[in-house]
Design an enzyme around this catalytic site. Structure first.
Site, PDB file in Angstrom:
ATOM      1  N   GLN A  41       0.862  -1.177   0.000  1.00 53.20           N
ATOM      2  CA  GLN A  41       0.000   0.000   0.000  1.00 53.20           C
ATOM      3  C   GLN A  41       0.901   1.229   0.000  1.00 53.20           C
ATOM      4  O   GLN A  41       1.746   1.381   0.876  1.00 53.20           O
ATOM      5  CB  GLN A  41      -0.906   0.001   1.237  1.00 53.20           C
ATOM      6  N   TYR A 122      -4.888  11.544   4.184  1.00 49.25           N
ATOM      7  CA  TYR A 122      -3.594  11.661   3.516  1.00 49.25           C
ATOM      8  C   TYR A 122      -3.753  12.512   2.252  1.00 49.25           C
ATOM      9  O   TYR A 122      -4.829  13.006   1.946  1.00 49.25           O
ATOM     10  CB  TYR A 122      -3.029  10.280   3.204  1.00 49.25           C
ATOM     11  N   GLY A 241      -7.308  -5.721   9.160  1.00 48.75           N
ATOM     12  CA  GLY A 241      -6.081  -5.004   9.454  1.00 48.75           C
ATOM     13  C   GLY A 241      -5.629  -5.193  10.887  1.00 48.75           C
ATOM     14  O   GLY A 241      -4.754  -5.996  11.190  1.00 48.75           O
TER      15      GLY A 241
END
Length: 283
Positions: A41, A122, A241
């Site tokens: 990623q 982000y 995750g």
């Protein structure tokens, strides 16, 4: 990270230096030796990257708007820094960094595919949101303009390694983004179904209705809930995750119905073995 001096936490991994790529190759080789697949990623943190964690390097963003609240720097909590607004002539260079990171990850480090991180505040996410992006040029204003940077990054990555080896992880971005992704024949679309407080919204439903490819969902699923969602056709797969942090043998535990370890969230992103490699493994 696709570039140095863009760290949002502590000791984040990167795919921009020869030394990093050598170490990643050991990991991808180990994964492949067990018959697995491994994706990288890739991201640019934008204004989430604080100067105190990046050797004093100035943070950048679509607009000079800081994040509310404080951030944990190496020594103290500090207010988020006000970023410098990126010039239009700087954007092609960042797009190129995504392409280079992709080439590094796949051709040198041995990853099977890459996933473009476009969530969690982000840089790409900052461009997408009109509360963070107040630009008056071709990258601000309308949905089409705010999505321009994302689409340029996806196009650059696709051109580097091919569409079937790319994914773009997007936020609650309406039918426009979901529909545009159909044109790119991506391997899959990875959608988080809510925010950090696990407040679910209809983002996932929108993508299921408008995105025709493989849809992967994430965020606080239990094993039973994930299986039910796949069976119902709501998603094609579910990604986990945080459970993997506390349960490196998560797949084995799911297969046997084993009890999961409790997450030690206080040790997230802190480095060292504690809360990382010292969790109990099912015999």
């Amino acid at each position: 990270m696709i570039a140095p001096e863009t760290s949002a936490f502590y000791s984040e991994p990167g795919v921009y230096s020869p030394a990093q790529l050598v170490e990643w190759k050991k990991i991808t080789d180990a994964e492949h030796a067990k018959g697995g697949k491994i994706f990288a990623q890739i991201w640019h943190a934008g204004r989430v990257a604080h100067p105190a964690m990046n050797g004093g390097a100035e943070s950048v963003a679509p607009s000079a708007i800081s994040i509310d609240g404080v951030v944990h720097t190496p020594n103290v909590k500090a207010p988020h820094a006000t970023p410098r607004a990126l010039r239009m002539d700087e954007l092609p260079g960042i797009v190129a960094q995504f392409a280079t990171a992709t080439r590094n990850a796949v051709d040198i480090a041995g990853f099977d595919r890459v996933e473009i991180h476009a969530l969690n505040g982000y840089l790409i996410d900052q461009f997408l949101r009109d509360c963070d992006n107040t630009r008056m040029d071709a990258y601000g204003g309308s949905v089409e303009n705010r999505a321009r940077f994302l689409l340029e990054v996806v196009d650059a990555v696709v051109s580097t390694i091919g569409a079937d080896r790319v994914d773009s992880d997007v936020p609650a971005l309406t039918m426009y983004i979901a529909t545009r992704m159909n044109d790119l024949a991506l391997a899959y679309e990875h959608v988080v179904r809510g925010d950090f407080q696990v407040q679910k919204d209809d983002q996932l439903g929108l993508f299921r209705r408008h995105y025709k490819g493989t849809l992967v969902a994430n965020l606080a699923y239990t094993q039973g809930e994930a299986g039910a969602a796949i069976t119902a056709g709501d998603v094609d797969a579910v990604a986990f995750g945080s459970p993997f942090i506390a349960n490196p043998d998560l797949v084995a535990r799911f297969r046997t119905g084993g009890v999961l370890n409790t997450l030690a969230s206080a040790t997230f992103y802190t480095g060292g073995a504690s809360g990382y490699t010292d969790y109990a493994v099912v015999p």
